[in-house]
Structure formats: C-alpha cells, structure tokens
Scaffold this motif. Structure first.
Motif, mmCIF file in Angstrom:
data_model
loop_
_atom_site.group_PDB
_atom_site.id
_atom_site.type_symbol
_atom_site.label_atom_id
_atom_site.label_comp_id
_atom_site.label_asym_id
_atom_site.label_seq_id
_atom_site.Cartn_x
_atom_site.Cartn_y
_atom_site.Cartn_z
ATOM 1 N N ILE A 286 -4.516 13.673 -13.830
ATOM 2 C CA ILE A 286 -4.210 12.419 -14.583
ATOM 3 C C ILE A 286 -3.752 12.561 -16.105
ATOM 4 N N GLY A 287 -4.719 13.404 -16.761
ATOM 5 C CA GLY A 287 -4.212 13.447 -18.071
ATOM 6 C C GLY A 287 -3.444 14.921 -18.412
ATOM 7 N N TYR A 288 -3.453 15.706 -17.499
ATOM 8 C CA TYR A 288 -2.930 16.900 -17.646
ATOM 9 C C TYR A 288 -2.626 17.642 -16.001
ATOM 10 N N GLU A 289 -1.283 18.122 -15.974
ATOM 11 C CA GLU A 289 -1.208 18.756 -14.540
ATOM 12 C C GLU A 289 -1.715 20.354 -14.479
ATOM 13 N N PHE A 290 -2.192 20.568 -13.589
ATOM 14 C CA PHE A 290 -3.042 22.113 -13.403
ATOM 15 C C PHE A 290 -1.995 22.722 -12.584
ATOM 16 N N VAL A 291 -1.558 23.833 -12.997
ATOM 17 C CA VAL A 291 -0.659 24.817 -12.076
ATOM 18 C C VAL A 291 -1.360 26.080 -11.923
ATOM 19 N N THR A 292 -1.689 26.297 -10.641
ATOM 20 C CA THR A 292 -2.519 27.667 -10.356
ATOM 21 C C THR A 292 -1.799 28.917 -10.614
ATOM 22 N N ASP A 293 -2.176 29.926 -10.972
ATOM 23 C CA ASP A 293 -1.526 31.146 -11.039
ATOM 24 C C ASP A 293 -1.388 31.992 -10.043
ATOM 25 N N PRO A 294 -0.493 32.235 -9.367
ATOM 26 C CA PRO A 294 -0.514 32.799 -7.778
ATOM 27 C C PRO A 294 -1.230 34.276 -7.949
ATOM 28 N N ALA A 295 -1.005 34.933 -9.234
ATOM 29 C CA ALA A 295 -1.101 36.290 -9.628
ATOM 30 C C ALA A 295 -2.719 36.589 -9.682
ATOM 31 N N ARG A 296 -3.495 35.377 -10.192
ATOM 32 C CA ARG A 296 -4.877 35.664 -10.589
ATOM 33 C C ARG A 296 -5.587 34.410 -10.253
ATOM 34 N N VAL A 297 -6.845 34.460 -9.871
ATOM 35 C CA VAL A 297 -7.616 33.328 -9.584
ATOM 36 C C VAL A 297 -8.698 33.318 -10.853
ATOM 37 N N LYS A 298 -8.789 32.124 -11.351
ATOM 38 C CA LYS A 298 -9.697 31.869 -12.512
ATOM 39 C C LYS A 298 -10.943 31.202 -12.166
ATOM 40 N N ILE A 299 -11.998 31.653 -12.483
ATOM 41 C CA ILE A 299 -13.349 30.817 -12.120
ATOM 42 C C ILE A 299 -14.219 30.779 -13.324
ATOM 43 N N LEU A 300 -14.868 29.665 -13.349
ATOM 44 C CA LEU A 300 -15.915 29.427 -14.369
ATOM 45 C C LEU A 300 -17.147 29.284 -13.782
ATOM 46 N N MET A 301 -18.127 30.143 -14.429
ATOM 47 C CA MET A 301 -19.439 29.963 -14.226
ATOM 48 C C MET A 301 -20.228 29.545 -15.633
ATOM 49 N N ALA A 302 -20.982 28.391 -15.642
ATOM 50 C CA ALA A 302 -21.637 27.898 -16.673
ATOM 51 C C ALA A 302 -23.163 27.740 -16.451
ATOM 52 N N GLY A 303 -23.867 28.061 -17.534
ATOM 53 C CA GLY A 303 -25.171 27.840 -17.278
ATOM 54 C C GLY A 303 -26.172 28.807 -17.757
ATOM 55 N N ARG A 304 -27.448 28.777 -17.747
ATOM 56 C CA ARG A 304 -28.332 29.835 -18.139
ATOM 57 C C ARG A 304 -28.449 31.020 -17.320
ATOM 58 N N VAL A 305 -28.264 32.156 -17.793
ATOM 59 C CA VAL A 305 -28.135 33.362 -17.190
ATOM 60 C C VAL A 305 -29.565 33.641 -16.483
ATOM 61 N N PHE A 306 -29.742 33.268 -15.686
ATOM 62 C CA PHE A 306 -31.283 33.697 -15.142
ATOM 63 C C PHE A 306 -31.154 33.444 -13.468
#
Length: 349
Positions: free
Chosen positions: A197-217
């Motif tokens: 809606i506010g921006y277009e996301f285009v995936t990179d076919p060569a790499r997968v980008k993952i986010l993990m956020a939170g307390r490291v426990f």
C-alpha cells in the motif's frame, strides 16, 4: 470494573518485555479516558523507567525485586514476603485496586500471596498474559513450582488476560475467579510502512531475507530452533536478529557454525524494529510458548508475512498458511524447516 476508582499499577519484572510494553500502552489509553492511575516500578528496571520518562507517565520506584525462583521465595522467604506485604499494604491505603503486572504467575507471586494474607485479595488484580505450567516453560524445579502455583493462582480472585484461550486456562486453575480479557493491540502504522500500500516489496530471487526480533532467550523464544532449521536450508539466507538477552552470546557462537550460505546480522536491542524490516521476506516467531506476541500483531498491520508454531495466541490471529503444526513426537526444527522451505518456494511463484 476500575472506572472511577483509584488504581495502582505495580510492575514486577526487571526487564522490559512485550507484556510490560503492552501494559504501558494500555495505561496511556486509560489515562486519556480519565482513569485515576498510579504506577510503581522496580528500581532495577532502567529500561522501563526510561520508557515511562519518555511517555510522561508519573511513577514511584519500589524495591521488591524479582528473584530467581521467585514463587518459592514468595512462600518460604520471610523477608521477600514482608517486603511485598509492606508495599502492598501501603499502596492499599490510598488505592481501591492494585493491578500486578505478571509476565507469568511467578513474577509478582509475593504480591498475590500478600494480598490474601492482608485480607485485600479481592482488591488485587493480576494482569497476566498466559497460564502455562512451569513444566511447559522448561523451568528449573518445575514440579515444585507447579505445585506452589496451584495455591498462588487461588490467592487472586481477579484476573485480566489477553485472549480467550488463556481465560479458559485461568478459569480451570481458579474456578471462582473473575477472569476478563483485555486484548493486546498495536498502533496503526502510517501508510508508507504498509507493504503493498505504502511501498512495493520486491523479493530478491538470489537471497531470502528473514527477521527474528525479541528477547534472545532460547527456552521461550526458540532462536536456537530457528538456527538449527536454517542449517538444512540450501538457499542463500540473510537473517537479521534484533534483541538482546541471556542467550545472545551462545546464539552468536551457533550462528558462526552455520554454512556459508547463511549470513546472520545481530543488531542488538532496537526501539523500532520496523525500520529494519522493509525488505524482509518474512519474520519468524519460533517460540516454545507465548502469549499474543506484539511483533506478530505489528507484522499483520504492516502486511509482512509471519511464520509461527500453531500454539497459544498465534492460533487466534494467524491463518493456517502462516502456522506450522507439531504433533507429539515430531521435531520442531524439522517442521519449521519445512515451513521455511515452503515460503521460499511460494515467494517466487
């Protein structure tokens, strides 16, 4: 229940986690609605102190600090029980209700037991996200803690939790308690931050980008499960880790032993996770137990895909496309790896 009453909010944790953040968000809303609220913060929780300073919420500091094995201290450590009782008695003289912010039944257990001993238990309210057993949470001395928790749950007659699933669990632990649901919420993001809606996301076919956020426990948040799952992924992966915690160093060591196709970047604790999430393919929440994760609600608002196990609050909010189901005897690592591989295939279709 609390409208037109003087309400004290007593924080109990020494960390600033999702439940504390959600508590502050609710406090801000209730203050705007005209509720009379006073906050009491542990003097050793500097991040929480900084947050309330930034938001302009008045508070007083207290010195009833969280202890390891706190539920045991709340029964067998006279000094801890006396400190809890003295603070609760003092606050009860000028407030109609005392709301105890409990990340689980152990945090602040001394206040629940003190309320019963002081005869003000009917004015004590536990705001608790879930009612998992200590055995489920992998806690030390779990059987002892679960035995004591049976009495602690019965020491409080008023509960507020975050979804219907946990309401039913609390009622099972205390059939006479009044249990209400106050749902977690997150602020609506500005339009420019909403994917598609506010921006277009285009995936990179060569790499997968993952986010993990939170307390490291590891015991709760399962970052070790995620790293093991990535070990079996052949695609090039960039994993961004936001957060700190007791298992951060071990996670860094584990990350160094992954294949060369897996790159892990550690950013530490950040106040705004979503500044770093515009170009991620999806976020992963591999938790062994949860309430209703705020990171999940924020991702849904921003239309960022989520992968999470089919348990706890995730069941209330995520579709089957986002969930991986684990039957008895199955490996969480294998099921998460399967789900990630499926997402990788589907993202380029």
């Amino acid at each position: 229940m609390l409208k037109d009453k003087n309400v004290a909010i007593i924080f109990t944790a020494s960390i600033l986690g999702g439940h504390e953040l959600m508590s502050v968000a609710h406090i801000k809303k209730f203050v705007k609605k005209g509720f009379s609220i006073s906050c009491y913060l542990p003097s050793d929780n500097q991040k929480l102190i900084d947050l309330l300073n930034a938001t302009g919420i008045d508070y007083e500091l207290h010195h009833v600090h969280h202890k390891r094995m706190e539920i045991i201290h709340s029964f067998f450590n006279p000094l801890h029980l006396i400190k809890s009782s003295l603070l609760l008695k003092k606050i009860s003289l000028s407030h109609d209700y005392m709301v105890i912010i409990q990340g689980d039944i152990e945090l602040g257990a001394g206040f629940l037991n003190s309320g019963r001993l002081l005869g003000v238990g009917n004015r004590v309210v536990s705001y608790i996200p879930y009612a998992h057993s200590f055995e489920t949470m992998g806690s030390r001395l779990a059987k002892v803690k679960d035995f004591l928790a049976r009495f602690t749950y019965k020491s409080c007659s008023n509960y507020v939790t975050i979804c219907n699933q946990f309401r039913h669990e609390l009622k099972a632990k205390n059939k006479t308690a009044d249990v209400r649901v106050l749902r977690n919420f997150v602020a609506k993001p500005v339009r420019k931050d909403i994917r598609g809606i506010g921006y277009e996301f285009v995936t990179d076919p060569a790499r997968v980008k993952i986010l993990m956020a939170g307390r490291v426990f590891f015991r709760q948040k399962g970052q070790d499960i995620l790293l093991e799952a990535l070990r079996g992924i052949n695609t090039n992966v960039d994993l961004t880790v936001i957060g700190d915690g007791p298992d951060l160093d071990e996670m860094k060591n584990n990350a160094n032993r992954l294949g060369s196709n897996i790159r892990v970047e550690f950013l530490g604790w950040k106040s705004n996770v979503w500044d770093f999430a515009y170009d991620v393919d999806f976020i992963v929440i591999p938790s062994s137990y949860e309430g209703v994760p705020l990171i999940m609600l924020e991702a849904l608002k921003r239309k960022v895909p989520v992968i999470a196990p089919a348990r706890d609050g995730m069941l209330d909010y995520l579709s089957k496309d986002s969930l991986y189901f684990i039957d008895d005897g199955e490996s969480e690592v294998d099921k998460l790896r399967e789900k990630i591989k499926l997402f990788i295939v589907e993202r380029v279709d």
